[in-house]
Design an enzyme around this catalytic site. Structure first.
Site, mmCIF file in Angstrom:
data_model
loop_
_atom_site.group_PDB
_atom_site.id
_atom_site.type_symbol
_atom_site.label_atom_id
_atom_site.label_comp_id
_atom_site.label_asym_id
_atom_site.label_seq_id
_atom_site.Cartn_x
_atom_site.Cartn_y
_atom_site.Cartn_z
ATOM 1 N N LEU A 20 0.810 -1.214 0.000
ATOM 2 C CA LEU A 20 0.000 0.000 0.000
ATOM 3 C C LEU A 20 0.841 1.260 0.000
ATOM 4 O O LEU A 20 0.577 2.197 -0.759
ATOM 5 C CB LEU A 20 -0.860 0.021 1.275
ATOM 6 C CG LEU A 20 -2.230 -0.615 1.209
ATOM 7 C CD1 LEU A 20 -2.846 -0.601 2.600
ATOM 8 C CD2 LEU A 20 -3.119 0.181 0.238
ATOM 9 N N ASN A 98 1.471 4.667 7.566
ATOM 10 C CA ASN A 98 1.133 3.389 6.951
ATOM 11 C C ASN A 98 1.988 2.239 7.469
ATOM 12 O O ASN A 98 1.606 1.083 7.340
ATOM 13 C CB ASN A 98 1.296 3.546 5.425
ATOM 14 C CG ASN A 98 1.169 2.231 4.700
ATOM 15 O OD1 ASN A 98 0.092 1.648 4.638
ATOM 16 N ND2 ASN A 98 2.280 1.727 4.180
ATOM 17 N N TYR A 163 -2.168 -6.600 17.814
ATOM 18 C CA TYR A 163 -2.355 -5.822 16.590
ATOM 19 C C TYR A 163 -3.709 -5.093 16.595
ATOM 20 O O TYR A 163 -3.788 -3.887 16.333
ATOM 21 C CB TYR A 163 -2.261 -6.786 15.407
ATOM 22 C CG TYR A 163 -2.449 -6.168 14.049
ATOM 23 C CD1 TYR A 163 -1.470 -5.325 13.508
ATOM 24 C CD2 TYR A 163 -3.567 -6.458 13.282
ATOM 25 C CE1 TYR A 163 -1.627 -4.786 12.238
ATOM 26 C CE2 TYR A 163 -3.737 -5.914 12.018
ATOM 27 C CZ TYR A 163 -2.773 -5.079 11.493
ATOM 28 O OH TYR A 163 -2.924 -4.554 10.263
ATOM 29 N N LYS A 167 -4.417 -1.121 16.510
ATOM 30 C CA LYS A 167 -5.107 -0.533 15.355
ATOM 31 C C LYS A 167 -6.336 0.273 15.770
ATOM 32 O O LYS A 167 -6.611 1.326 15.208
ATOM 33 C CB LYS A 167 -5.509 -1.645 14.366
ATOM 34 C CG LYS A 167 -4.321 -2.137 13.529
ATOM 35 C CD LYS A 167 -3.661 -0.977 12.820
ATOM 36 C CE LYS A 167 -2.668 -1.376 11.737
ATOM 37 N NZ LYS A 167 -1.974 -0.196 11.203
ATOM 38 N N GLY A 389 -63.241 16.744 26.245
ATOM 39 C CA GLY A 389 -63.883 18.033 26.072
ATOM 40 C C GLY A 389 -63.570 18.691 24.736
ATOM 41 O O GLY A 389 -64.462 19.114 24.003
ATOM 42 N N LYS A 418 -62.367 24.284 37.279
ATOM 43 C CA LYS A 418 -63.591 24.857 36.716
ATOM 44 C C LYS A 418 -64.750 24.789 37.706
ATOM 45 O O LYS A 418 -65.913 24.932 37.322
ATOM 46 C CB LYS A 418 -63.969 24.108 35.424
ATOM 47 C CG LYS A 418 -62.949 24.269 34.316
ATOM 48 C CD LYS A 418 -62.963 25.682 33.746
ATOM 49 C CE LYS A 418 -62.101 25.785 32.503
ATOM 50 N NZ LYS A 418 -61.915 27.174 32.065
ATOM 51 N N ASN A 496 -63.152 1.906 25.353
ATOM 52 C CA ASN A 496 -63.982 2.241 26.501
ATOM 53 C C ASN A 496 -65.358 1.563 26.341
ATOM 54 O O ASN A 496 -66.061 1.783 25.367
ATOM 55 C CB ASN A 496 -64.135 3.770 26.550
ATOM 56 C CG ASN A 496 -64.843 4.236 27.811
ATOM 57 O OD1 ASN A 496 -65.572 3.461 28.442
ATOM 58 N ND2 ASN A 496 -64.640 5.490 28.167
ATOM 59 N N GLY A 517 -66.768 10.637 20.573
ATOM 60 C CA GLY A 517 -66.678 12.013 20.069
ATOM 61 C C GLY A 517 -65.672 12.101 18.928
ATOM 62 O O GLY A 517 -65.893 12.797 17.933
HETATM 63 C C1 NAG Z 1 1.235 -10.131 18.825
HETATM 64 O O1 NAG Z 1 1.785 -10.958 19.778
HETATM 65 C C2 NAG Z 1 2.092 -12.273 19.342
HETATM 66 C C3 NAG Z 1 2.452 -13.104 20.528
HETATM 67 O O2 NAG Z 1 3.352 -12.486 21.376
HETATM 68 C C4 NAG Z 1 3.186 -12.205 18.349
HETATM 69 O O3 NAG Z 1 3.583 -13.477 17.918
HETATM 70 C C5 NAG Z 1 2.611 -11.462 17.183
HETATM 71 O O4 NAG Z 1 3.540 -11.326 16.190
HETATM 72 C C6 NAG Z 1 2.125 -10.090 17.653
HETATM 73 N N1 NAG Z 1 1.347 -9.480 16.615
HETATM 74 C C7 NAG Z 1 1.773 -8.534 15.848
HETATM 75 C C8 NAG Z 1 0.816 -7.956 14.890
HETATM 76 O O5 NAG Z 1 2.872 -8.154 15.892
#
Ligand code: NAG
Ligand code: NAG
Ligand code: NAG
Ligand code: NAG
Ligand code: NAG
Ligand code: NAG
Ligand code: NAG
Length: 719
Positions: A20, A98, A163, A167, A389, A418, A496, A517
């Protein structure tokens, strides 16, 4: 449209050695931007340190005539990457965060080191780089930032605890950066790509992988970074040549208690759980202020309590075609009436709901509430004490929903003393599913015997009734109700027993069950719409009416109408007893539409004879044998000021009476003025004398005409 270009802009893309990032770098450069191609180098696990990846991308950009420079720093040292941009190009306008790495393992097996590494690269790296660019953006009053999140953050994914948390952390970071940057024209958005890259190549099935070309996502990111794009604080998901905004919504939710002094029990939560999690009425809230505001208004019902004036309660009203059709039948709509099929047949082209139907949701919330019974301090008001009423309904907006859900909020606005009783003014606002106000109802109920509590005698909240003009009505329409009218009408919700159970009626002081009514009101408004709106319900704005006397099912309602501008004053009376039943009433229209001139019933000029003919119609329906015994086809030629005003046909051979000419030749034609016809019907003018004086002209079979007398007389007696 001109191409979107980035001439003079400096773009930093982290992790731009492949996938990307590389696609972004190439696209920006091809549109005139100067690009900093950041990449640490290395394989999928991001731990190697070769500089080849970044260099290769820079070379490709240069070969294509673009401008780029390589940068090999880790995003954790974000300020160094920004420095590369400033050193080489003197500015930075766009930052694409990124860079990423994957370290997949099931949650239980994640080591601290793996956690930290992932969070460092994704979250801290984006933070560091963005923080370094931010003062530059601020100074130049321009900046575009992209954070890269992931589906595994939005939805979770097995083995990606570190991860996915990093994120989704970026979404939170972007939300706040978007707010802090906006006054300096710095926009920050999140891209959620699913792209084939070093990171995903051995995770996805090969055929899907082949469609996940980074080149199909890069234009989405480039557009978000263009100066003409005003998007800010959004999450955009994109893959395989598709893009869409993702957002977090909040359910309308449920109150877990009714009054401020109530506690919330675990059982309250359990009992409301299906509402708490129901997102069918969910809302996107744009800011923390909106979210707090929405919470506050959810608590409104709670804060104000429900006793006496000011309490608010709400109720959901669900309806479909069948309900509105049943209601229309309940208020006398008929397939035999001109233009009324639209209320009765859901497939008719202009299927319409009678505007008075929208009184039903208001009545429902009133019935389910106990607030009216507690409206007068120190007195418990019973159902048998309460009289409807006055009623007012005003439609808001264009076309109200014709089915689905409506929510009505009910409050008591005023309680007046009233003397003989208490007048309780209730306001009910009805909303559609999107929270738009559909109708305002106001119901004034009179609680007999609940007065003398020391409250104010007059108030300010009730919409006032209006006296009718003193001249003769401009139009009059009559219709006989059916003996089963109340039995039919109550199926629309007002159950009613007073309206169906003879014993209950006796107890309440009536000889027989009385008509609702609101049913008489529905009849009246429908007839007003017929006379002055051509049954175009969208022309209806409001109606106000006071209920004066009860109607017995089977009696004939006569509605006298006076037009003044777009306001139609009306008064409804029972023909048989000559008693006014609805007074002080008016309908406000958006505009007046005379019915179509081509249709036989459209001439709404006010003829006194109309009511009599309506009678004869009913008469003949009830006893067709009697009509058939007379036989023959009569044409009545009713004149006004010497000119023909209307024609009525009495086809007694077939027991049919209707406005207009007969199909064939009539046996007898009678020409008489509207006034004289009334006198004849009332028995005040003798037919022979009228004939002799030329007031009644008869052509055709004169002898046959004499047989008509009994039919006319019966009606005269009833008038
Ligand atoms: C998250 O943790 C696991 C276990 O410790 C590891 O193997 C893995 O690579 C990690 N994930 C990322 C996206 O780095
Ligand atoms: C982003 O900036 C735009 C333009 O100033 C503004 O309308 C919007 O409210 C901002 N969004 C957020 C989430 O701050
Ligand atoms: C929700 O909680 C309130 C307050 O306890 C309760 O009155 C109401 O009945 C509950 N709603 C449902 C659907 O159970
Ligand atoms: C939304 O919730 C409030 C209480 O918090 C409730 O009064 C209202 O009826 C609900 N609206 C809808 C459309 O369900
Ligand atoms: C009325 O006229 C038709 C022919 O037009 C005739 O057949 C019929 O007998 C007449 N009816 C009476 C009651 O005179
Ligand atoms: C109805 O009466 C008017 C006015 O007297 C006359 O001009 C007209 O011809 C009559 N129509 C019929 C069908 O007799
Ligand atoms: C109704 O009939 C009267 C009398 O014939 C006529 O003067 C008037 O124009 C007609 N009105 C409409 C709306 O057709």
């Amino acid at each position: 449209m001109a191409d979107l270009r980035f001439d003079g802009r400096v773009v930093v893309v982290t992790g731009a050695g492949a996938g990307l990032g590389k696609a972004y770098a190439l696209l920006f450069a091809s549109r005139g931007a100067k690009v900093v191609v950041n990449d640490l180098g290395g394989g999928r696990h991001g731990d190697g340190s070769s500089s080849k990846a970044a260099d290769a991308v820079v070379d490709e950009i240069k070969r294509n005539g673009g401008t780029a420079v390589a940068d090999y720093n880790s995003v954790v040292d974000g300020e160094k990457i920004i420095k590369t941009a400033l050193d080489n190009f003197g500015r930075v306008d766009i930052l694409i965060n990124n860079a990423g790495i994957l370290r997949d393992k099931s949650f239980a097996k994640i080591t601290d080191q793996d956690w930290d590494l992932v969070h460092s690269v994704h979250l801290k790296g984006s933070f560091k780089t963005t923080q370094a660019a931010f003062p530059v953006f601020k100074k130049q009053n321009y900046g575009r930032i992209i954070m890269t999140a992931s589906n595994s953050g939005l939805y979770g994914n097995f083995g990606q605890a570190n991860y996915s948390s990093a994120k989704l952390g970026l979404v939170g970071l972007a939300n706040t950066v978007a707010i802090e940057g906006r006054k300096n024209n710095i926009f920050c958005n999140v891209i959620v790509p699913t792209a084939a890259s070093r990171l995903t190549e051995d995770i996805l099935p090969p055929d899907l992988y082949a469609e996940l070309k980074p080149e199909l996502i890069a234009p989405v990111v480039a557009y978000l970074c263009h100066e003409s794009c005003q998007e800010n604080g959004s999450i955009i998901e994109s893959a395989a040549g598709w893009a869409g905004r993702c957002t977090i919504v909040r359910a309308n939710g449920s109150l877990l208690r009714r009054r401020p002094e109530d506690d919330v029990s675990i059982e309250n939560v359990r009992d409301n759980w299906s509402i708490i999690r129901d997102i069918s009425n969910a809302q996107r809230l744009e800011s923390i202020q909106d979210a707090t505001g929405a919470l506050m208004s959810s608590l409104d019902g709670l804060r104000s309590g429900t006793d006496g004036v000011g309490g608010e309660e709400s109720d959901v009203f669900q309806f479909c075609n069948k309900d509105t059709i049943l209601y229309a039948l309940g208020v006398g709509a008929s397939v035999t009436a001109e233009n009324e099929l639209k209320y009765l047949y859901e497939n008719s082209e202009d299927f319409s709901v009678l505007p008075t139907y929208y009184i039903m949701p208001a009545m429902q919330v009133m019935f389910t509430s106990s607030a009216v019974s507690r409206a007068v301090p120190g007195k418990e008001i019973g159902l048998e004490q309460v009289l409807h009423g006055e009623h007012y309904i005003e439609m808001v907006g264009e076309v109200p929903p014709q089915d689905g859900k409506l929510v009505s909020k009910f409050r008591i606005s005023e309680v007046l003393d009233k003397g003989s009783g208490a007048a309780i003014v209730c306001d009910i606002d009805t909303f559609d599913q999107n929270g738009n106000l559909v109708a305002r109802n106001q119901c004034v109920t009179f609680a007999v015997g609940a007065g003398k509590f020391g409250g104010p005698r007059t108030g300010t909240k009730a919409v006032p009734c209006q006296p009718k003009p003193s001249r003769n009505p401009d139009a009059t329409l009559s219709q006989k109700t059916s003996v089963d009218q109340a039995a039919l009408y109550r199926l629309s919700g007002d159950v009613n027993p007073l309206h169906i159970d003879p014993n209950m009626a006796l107890m309440a002081g009536h000889k027989t069950p009385i008509l609702h009514g609101l049913c008489s009101l529905g009849f009246s408004v429908r007839l007003v719409l017929s006379a002055f709106a051509g049954h175009d319900t969208s022309l209806f704005k409001a109606v106000k009416a006071r209920f004066v006397k009860p109607v017995i099912p089977g009696e004939t309602l006569k509605v006298d109408m006076w037009r003044e501008g777009n306001r139609i004053f009306f008064e409804t009376s029972v023909v048989e007893s000559n008693q006014v039943v609805i007074a002080g009433a008016y309908v406000d229209l958006k505009s007046v539409k005379a019915a179509l001139p081509s249709s036989p019933k459209s001439n709404m000029s006010n003829l006194k004879s109309d009511a009599i003919f309506e009678f004869i119609v009913d008469q003949v329906k009830q006893d067709p044998g009697k009509a058939k015994a007379i036989g023959g086809v009569f044409l009545y030629n009713i004149t006004k000021d010497g000119k023909q005003a209307k024609q009525w046909t009495m086809d007694l051979k077939n027991a049919k009476v209707f406005e207009g000419k007969p199909d064939g030749k009539p046996n007898t034609t009678l020409t008489v003025s509207d006034e004289d016809f009334l006198l004849l019907a009332e028995g005040k003018l003798n037919p022979q004398q009228a004939f002799m004086k030329g007031k009644l002209k008869v052509t055709g079979n004169i002898m046959l005409a004499q047989k008509l007398a009994p039919l006319l007389k019966t009606n005269a007696a009833k008038l």
